[in-house]
Design a protein around this motif. Sequence first.
Motif, PDB file in Angstrom:
ATOM      1  N   THR A 167     -12.803 -22.252 -31.589  1.00  0.00           N
ATOM      2  CA  THR A 167     -12.584 -22.795 -32.922  1.00  0.00           C
ATOM      3  C   THR A 167     -11.196 -22.382 -33.369  1.00  0.00           C
ATOM      4  N   SER A 168     -10.774 -22.837 -34.532  1.00  0.00           N
ATOM      5  CA  SER A 168      -9.440 -22.474 -35.015  1.00  0.00           C
ATOM      6  C   SER A 168      -9.395 -20.994 -35.382  1.00  0.00           C
ATOM      7  N   LYS A 169      -8.203 -20.424 -35.344  1.00  0.00           N
ATOM      8  CA  LYS A 169      -8.043 -19.008 -35.664  1.00  0.00           C
ATOM      9  C   LYS A 169      -8.464 -18.707 -37.096  1.00  0.00           C
ATOM     10  N   ASP A 170      -8.148 -19.609 -38.016  1.00  0.00           N
ATOM     11  CA  ASP A 170      -8.485 -19.384 -39.429  1.00  0.00           C
ATOM     12  C   ASP A 170      -9.995 -19.340 -39.636  1.00  0.00           C
ATOM     13  N   ILE A 171     -10.694 -20.302 -39.047  1.00  0.00           N
ATOM     14  CA  ILE A 171     -12.153 -20.340 -39.191  1.00  0.00           C
ATOM     15  C   ILE A 171     -12.774 -19.121 -38.531  1.00  0.00           C
ATOM     16  N   PHE A 172     -12.290 -18.777 -37.351  1.00  0.00           N
ATOM     17  CA  PHE A 172     -12.833 -17.628 -36.635  1.00  0.00           C
ATOM     18  C   PHE A 172     -12.644 -16.341 -37.444  1.00  0.00           C
ATOM     19  N   SER A 173     -11.431 -16.120 -37.922  1.00  0.00           N
ATOM     20  CA  SER A 173     -11.130 -14.899 -38.672  1.00  0.00           C
ATOM     21  C   SER A 173     -11.975 -14.796 -39.924  1.00  0.00           C
ATOM     22  N   SER A 174     -12.179 -15.919 -40.602  1.00  0.00           N
ATOM     23  CA  SER A 174     -12.956 -15.922 -41.839  1.00  0.00           C
ATOM     24  C   SER A 174     -14.413 -15.586 -41.586  1.00  0.00           C
ATOM     25  N   ASP A 185     -18.982 -14.949 -25.480  1.00  0.00           N
ATOM     26  CA  ASP A 185     -19.100 -15.492 -24.127  1.00  0.00           C
ATOM     27  C   ASP A 185     -17.719 -15.791 -23.534  1.00  0.00           C
ATOM     28  N   ILE A 186     -17.509 -15.312 -22.313  1.00  0.00           N
ATOM     29  CA  ILE A 186     -16.327 -15.693 -21.539  1.00  0.00           C
ATOM     30  C   ILE A 186     -16.824 -16.353 -20.260  1.00  0.00           C
ATOM     31  N   LYS A 187     -16.505 -17.625 -20.085  1.00  0.00           N
ATOM     32  CA  LYS A 187     -17.020 -18.379 -18.934  1.00  0.00           C
ATOM     33  C   LYS A 187     -16.137 -18.223 -17.689  1.00  0.00           C
ATOM     34  N   HIS A 188     -14.819 -18.149 -17.937  1.00  0.00           N
ATOM     35  CA  HIS A 188     -13.907 -17.991 -16.807  1.00  0.00           C
ATOM     36  C   HIS A 188     -12.582 -17.416 -17.296  1.00  0.00           C
ATOM     37  N   TYR A 189     -11.929 -16.638 -16.428  1.00  0.00           N
ATOM     38  CA  TYR A 189     -10.634 -16.029 -16.747  1.00  0.00           C
ATOM     39  C   TYR A 189      -9.480 -16.975 -16.461  1.00  0.00           C
ATOM     40  N   ASP A 190      -9.689 -17.954 -15.594  1.00  0.00           N
ATOM     41  CA  ASP A 190      -8.645 -18.896 -15.178  1.00  0.00           C
ATOM     42  C   ASP A 190      -8.750 -20.169 -16.021  1.00  0.00           C
ATOM     43  N   ARG A 191      -7.669 -20.542 -16.685  1.00  0.00           N
ATOM     44  CA  ARG A 191      -7.740 -21.654 -17.641  1.00  0.00           C
ATOM     45  C   ARG A 191      -8.073 -22.992 -16.966  1.00  0.00           C
ATOM     46  N   TYR A 201     -10.006 -25.878 -22.179  1.00  0.00           N
ATOM     47  CA  TYR A 201      -9.233 -24.727 -21.737  1.00  0.00           C
ATOM     48  C   TYR A 201      -9.697 -23.474 -22.479  1.00  0.00           C
ATOM     49  N   ASN A 202      -9.363 -22.303 -21.936  1.00  0.00           N
ATOM     50  CA  ASN A 202      -9.820 -21.061 -22.549  1.00  0.00           C
ATOM     51  C   ASN A 202      -8.770 -20.384 -23.429  1.00  0.00           C
ATOM     52  N   ASP A 203      -7.627 -21.027 -23.666  1.00  0.00           N
ATOM     53  CA  ASP A 203      -6.536 -20.392 -24.405  1.00  0.00           C
ATOM     54  C   ASP A 203      -6.961 -19.915 -25.785  1.00  0.00           C
ATOM     55  N   ILE A 204      -7.535 -20.797 -26.576  1.00  0.00           N
ATOM     56  CA  ILE A 204      -7.911 -20.443 -27.946  1.00  0.00           C
ATOM     57  C   ILE A 204      -9.065 -19.440 -27.947  1.00  0.00           C
ATOM     58  N   ILE A 205      -9.913 -19.506 -26.931  1.00  0.00           N
ATOM     59  CA  ILE A 205     -11.013 -18.550 -26.801  1.00  0.00           C
ATOM     60  C   ILE A 205     -10.468 -17.131 -26.649  1.00  0.00           C
ATOM     61  N   ILE A 206      -9.507 -16.974 -25.758  1.00  0.00           N
ATOM     62  CA  ILE A 206      -8.923 -15.652 -25.516  1.00  0.00           C
ATOM     63  C   ILE A 206      -8.163 -15.160 -26.743  1.00  0.00           C
ATOM     64  N   GLU A 207      -7.451 -16.062 -27.429  1.00  0.00           N
ATOM     65  CA  GLU A 207      -6.726 -15.669 -28.633  1.00  0.00           C
ATOM     66  C   GLU A 207      -7.675 -15.190 -29.715  1.00  0.00           C
ATOM     67  N   ASN A 208      -8.808 -15.862 -29.868  1.00  0.00           N
ATOM     68  CA  ASN A 208      -9.777 -15.441 -30.876  1.00  0.00           C
ATOM     69  C   ASN A 208     -10.436 -14.117 -30.494  1.00  0.00           C
ATOM     70  N   LEU A 209     -10.650 -13.906 -29.210  1.00  0.00           N
ATOM     71  CA  LEU A 209     -11.192 -12.623 -28.775  1.00  0.00           C
ATOM     72  C   LEU A 209     -10.217 -11.493 -29.113  1.00  0.00           C
ATOM     73  N   LYS A 210      -8.931 -11.745 -28.930  1.00  0.00           N
ATOM     74  CA  LYS A 210      -7.916 -10.752 -29.302  1.00  0.00           C
ATOM     75  C   LYS A 210      -7.983 -10.438 -30.795  1.00  0.00           C
ATOM     76  N   ILE A 211      -8.180 -11.479 -31.606  1.00  0.00           N
ATOM     77  CA  ILE A 211      -8.282 -11.277 -33.055  1.00  0.00           C
ATOM     78  C   ILE A 211      -9.447 -10.358 -33.387  1.00  0.00           C
ATOM     79  N   ALA A 212     -10.597 -10.603 -32.761  1.00  0.00           N
ATOM     80  CA  ALA A 212     -11.781  -9.782 -33.017  1.00  0.00           C
ATOM     81  C   ALA A 212     -11.556  -8.339 -32.590  1.00  0.00           C
ATOM     82  N   ILE A 213     -10.933  -8.152 -31.431  1.00  0.00           N
ATOM     83  CA  ILE A 213     -10.656  -6.794 -30.938  1.00  0.00           C
ATOM     84  C   ILE A 213      -9.676  -6.078 -31.858  1.00  0.00           C
ATOM     85  N   ASN A 214      -8.628  -6.785 -32.292  1.00  0.00           N
ATOM     86  CA  ASN A 214      -7.637  -6.182 -33.184  1.00  0.00           C
ATOM     87  C   ASN A 214      -8.222  -5.835 -34.545  1.00  0.00           C
TER      88      ASN A 214
END
Length: 300
Positions: A167-174, A185-191, A201-214
């Motif tokens: 989902t979008s970063k804004d929606i995820f963060s909110s 869920d992470i389905k695959h490491y390779d985009r 693609y998994n790009d936005i998934i990984i970015e949102n995971l970074k947001i949650a970790i941070n």
Amino acid sequence: MNDINACIFNIQKYSIHDGPGIRTVIFFKGCPLSCLWCSNPESQDKNIQLICDETKCVQCLHCISVCPKSAITSYKNHIKIDSNKCVSCFNCKNSCPQKALSVEGKFMTISEVVKEVMKDEMFYEESNGGVTLSGGEVFMQHEFASELLRSLKEKNIHTAIETTGYTSKDIFSSLIEHIDLLLFDIKHYDREKHLKATNVYNDIIIENLKIAINNEKDIIIRIPVIPTINSSLEDARGFCKLLKSINAKKVNLLPFHQFGQKKYTLLDKPYAFQDTKQLHEEDLLDYQNIFLKNGFDCYF
């Protein structure tokens, strides 16, 4: 806001696998991914779906005659239902002489969902459990999910979300502001392989995971281990490399199973893993060991 609604396809009680303690899991309809192995294929379509059990159907075609929108057709003795045309009048289901038609999904308000889950408040208190939102993908109905989580937190209910993170970063963060636990869920490491297996693609998934970790959220990474998709030891190393780079800690391995196999037949959908054997924990000990050696808290 209690009158806004969402399409829910199941409310599963007494769950012990989707967060701590005894939980109620609310399954939202609609998903932006199309995972080839999905165990809830009925969750992918955002619409209410009519399903025909062809073991009961006698091809009387009464359903076609009573449908006001011509959403039902018959092709080679198979009933076809177009969910985009269906207006959920259920004339077909209610008048089917063989009871061959059933419905997946219904619209519920926040107050209706809260009323249902609070019936088990005693179990949450005694087991340190709570409520988990799952899917499908919760973020496709994020406004409802956000208000539902607010309502549950007002009642001091532990909340969790199981998500693909797509989902979008804004929606995820909110939305993650209102949760106690994120099952990510992470389905695959390779985009490119992720695209092939899930249609995104998994790009936005990984970015949102970074947001949650941070944001220091309580996170458990869930990896569905799927034969021919991500089940090799080299795949385990690929996951470790990715997850170490973003400082993830906990990993829950989910061995491939066939619990959803029959649903594909009912939905008249092809299933790529029809003849694939299930995986068991003992099949993945070497796989798990790679995560352990890389410092992860990794379990089944």
